[in-house]
Design a protein around this motif. Sequence first.
Motif, PDB file in Angstrom:
ATOM      1  N   SER A 118     -11.140  11.062   3.632  1.00  0.00           N
ATOM      2  CA  SER A 118      -9.759  10.719   4.000  1.00  0.00           C
ATOM      3  C   SER A 118      -9.549  10.765   5.510  1.00  0.00           C
ATOM      4  CB  SER A 118      -8.721  11.607   3.303  1.00  0.00           C
ATOM      5  OG  SER A 118      -8.487  12.800   4.012  1.00  0.00           O
ATOM      6  N   GLY A 135       2.997   2.507   2.672  1.00  0.00           N
ATOM      7  CA  GLY A 135       1.571   2.428   2.955  1.00  0.00           C
ATOM      8  C   GLY A 135       1.113   3.625   3.747  1.00  0.00           C
ATOM      9  N   PHE A 182      -0.669   6.571   3.527  1.00  0.00           N
ATOM     10  CA  PHE A 182      -1.594   7.249   2.635  1.00  0.00           C
ATOM     11  C   PHE A 182      -2.016   8.615   3.153  1.00  0.00           C
ATOM     12  CE2 PHE A 182      -2.763   2.601   1.868  1.00  0.00           C
ATOM     13  CZ  PHE A 182      -1.665   2.435   1.023  1.00  0.00           C
ATOM     14  N   HIS A 189       2.310   8.861  -2.431  1.00  0.00           N
ATOM     15  CA  HIS A 189       2.479   7.543  -1.816  1.00  0.00           C
ATOM     16  C   HIS A 189       1.380   6.582  -2.237  1.00  0.00           C
ATOM     17  CE1 HIS A 189       5.373   8.568   1.732  1.00  0.00           C
ATOM     18  NE2 HIS A 189       5.728   9.136   0.613  1.00  0.00           N
ATOM     19  N   ILE A 190       0.141   7.016  -2.159  1.00  0.00           N
ATOM     20  CA  ILE A 190      -0.947   6.087  -2.472  1.00  0.00           C
ATOM     21  C   ILE A 190      -0.979   5.767  -3.968  1.00  0.00           C
ATOM     22  CG2 ILE A 190      -2.761   7.847  -2.772  1.00  0.00           C
ATOM     23  CD1 ILE A 190      -4.630   5.824  -1.293  1.00  0.00           C
ATOM     24  N   ARG A 241      -0.591   1.923  -5.350  1.00  0.00           N
ATOM     25  CA  ARG A 241      -1.572   1.301  -6.252  1.00  0.00           C
ATOM     26  C   ARG A 241      -0.901   0.750  -7.513  1.00  0.00           C
ATOM     27  NH1 ARG A 241      -6.006   6.111  -5.357  1.00  0.00           N
ATOM     28  NH2 ARG A 241      -7.055   5.220  -3.526  1.00  0.00           N
ATOM     29  N   ARG A 288       5.450   3.067   6.821  1.00  0.00           N
ATOM     30  CA  ARG A 288       4.923   4.432   6.788  1.00  0.00           C
ATOM     31  C   ARG A 288       6.050   5.434   6.940  1.00  0.00           C
ATOM     32  NH1 ARG A 288      -1.135   4.314   9.559  1.00  0.00           N
ATOM     33  NH2 ARG A 288      -2.118   3.459   7.696  1.00  0.00           N
TER      34      ARG A 288
END
Length: 639
Positions: A219, A517, A519, A526-527, A531, A556
């Motif tokens: 990450s 977006g 992440f 959020h991610i 998805r 963001r």
Amino acid sequence: MARLNLLEETRFEKLPVSVYPDEHIASKTVAARIATLIKKKQEKGESAVLGLATGATPVEIYEELVRLHKEEGLSFQNVITFNLDEYYPMQPDAKQSYVRFMDENLFNHIDIKRENIHIPDGTLAKEDVANYCIEYENKIGELGGLDLQVLGIGRTGHIGFNEPGSAPNSGTRLVTLDDLTRRDASRDFGGKENVPTKAITMGIGTIFKAREIILMAWSRKKAPIIRKAVEGEISGNVPATYLQLSENVEFILDEDAASELTRFNTPWLVKDCVWDKQLIKKAVIWLSSEVKKPILKLTDEDYNNNGMAQLATDFGPAYNINIDVFNQLQHSITGWPGGKPNADDSQRPERKDPPQKRSLIFSPHPDDDVISMGGTFIRLVDQGHEVHVAYQTSGNTAVWDTDVLRYVEFAIDFNRSLGEDVAKLEATYEKMRRSLEDKQPNDIDLQEIQDVKAFIRKSEAFAGARFAGLKDKNIHFMALPFYETGKRKKNPVTEEDVKLTMELLQQIKPHQVFAAGDFADPHGTHIVCFRIILEALTRLRETEEWTKDCWLWMYRGAWQEFAIHEIEMSVPLSPQEVQRKRKAIFQHQSQKDRPVFPGDDEREFWVRAEERNRETAEAYDKLGLANYEAMEAFVRWKF
């Protein structure tokens, strides 16, 4: 020749680094290496002595080892393990204990002998810890040392719990945890105040003696500390840098964790590049920041003196490159996030047609919309677009327990004032109060408490959206099922989550979709939500014509901002619009002053948002563009 090129490309890296496309591939690679070691030892009739880590990083490695055991017959009968660390004090059956973690993720699912498992004992009396640590070291030594040690890395640069200041020859011992380490662990414990201040950890000197060391990181969140560990000077302030002294170490990273290494972040400094438009833009913005000049003042000499001579030679002179990048940045700025009617849109980030668009803003938590793009939200409404907002999750774990009682007390008094029978409500209130008095950190709330927390977040979300100018019919509270666990760990996404999202999209048929977006959200919501949106849109694009004209914009939130070279639409905000955005955020009273889950940033969400938006505007200003009060930034997703 290839070997020479690789050496040149990695010349800033002071230890071996392998980079994989994602953590799934990397995890399977590490698991395969562990399995190979175990089998080789089995063939020789020897034990494989493994040093193991805990935390999110090795979870998929353990999943793969379990799969290899169950599906391919990998035996762990000859394996002896030593874990790196354990909180102190800590009961082995506590939810946060590493004994429980290792049992749940590995040991309960394989055929390892229980007597071969060693994890530091968090139940010892303090006066017994020192002798215990010596015995722990001796056990490792008697077995000839560790064959393989797997490591993660904390954001302080700690390995194990060897925090900044640890000595390179340190052994197993009791240590005091860094404040950042405790903040990172706070969600597991229901608050930093519940995180132990100490831990028992294997020492750096012990780790060093392993015949093979693998440090793993996944990450973008880990990228800054990885760069320090790999390219920085050896320092006690970043204990992982001591690994540069080992001949047996390898860092295994996914692309996100490796993203700030020189060969990925500024590749022109280490190799000849294949210059495309995006890389040129990134390099010129970097150069402007490096020499502290606006883009249009950069010279050929600046390019030559800062590793960018090739770019100037291939595409120069410098001024032509500067003009092109300057124009790209200028064209990203628009006061019309829904497109400007009756205008040339060839150089604008959004289309002019249709003049009034249907815009759907997805908000993972009930306040991400106004925190992240509140100014753009208000602008879209003011400019006459049909704006909808969809709150994807209830956010019902992020409300203080005291707020629950306060709201229910209000409901009792209000109903009593209307002459209603409040006996049932009072009984529920007493049940909730008793539950909260007995509640331990990270206990799951009663369903009634979860409901009240969701109602609080829902009412605040409606208030924020109304303040932005929306009618109630355009406000959608989805409460996606994956989130509704009542605890930190959420359920896997199911078909129902995607189906609900597809139905909303089909109902609105938006020309624009805005989605988080961001992440870097430390809680991962959020991610997951992004998805779900992506899956829903991808499916709809196969059959529904309107989706071909639907653009997906990413914003963001409270955790980070896009890099300037990534931004494709930047919406400037006036001082008055910044104030309106702030007031929209203030509608979320349960998150004000002190949110339940602030992450490692102690600022309030409205302060984070304002300062981030101001920093984006200042960055544009320093590059030589107009000086705005604040700017919100967006990147378009390319299907």
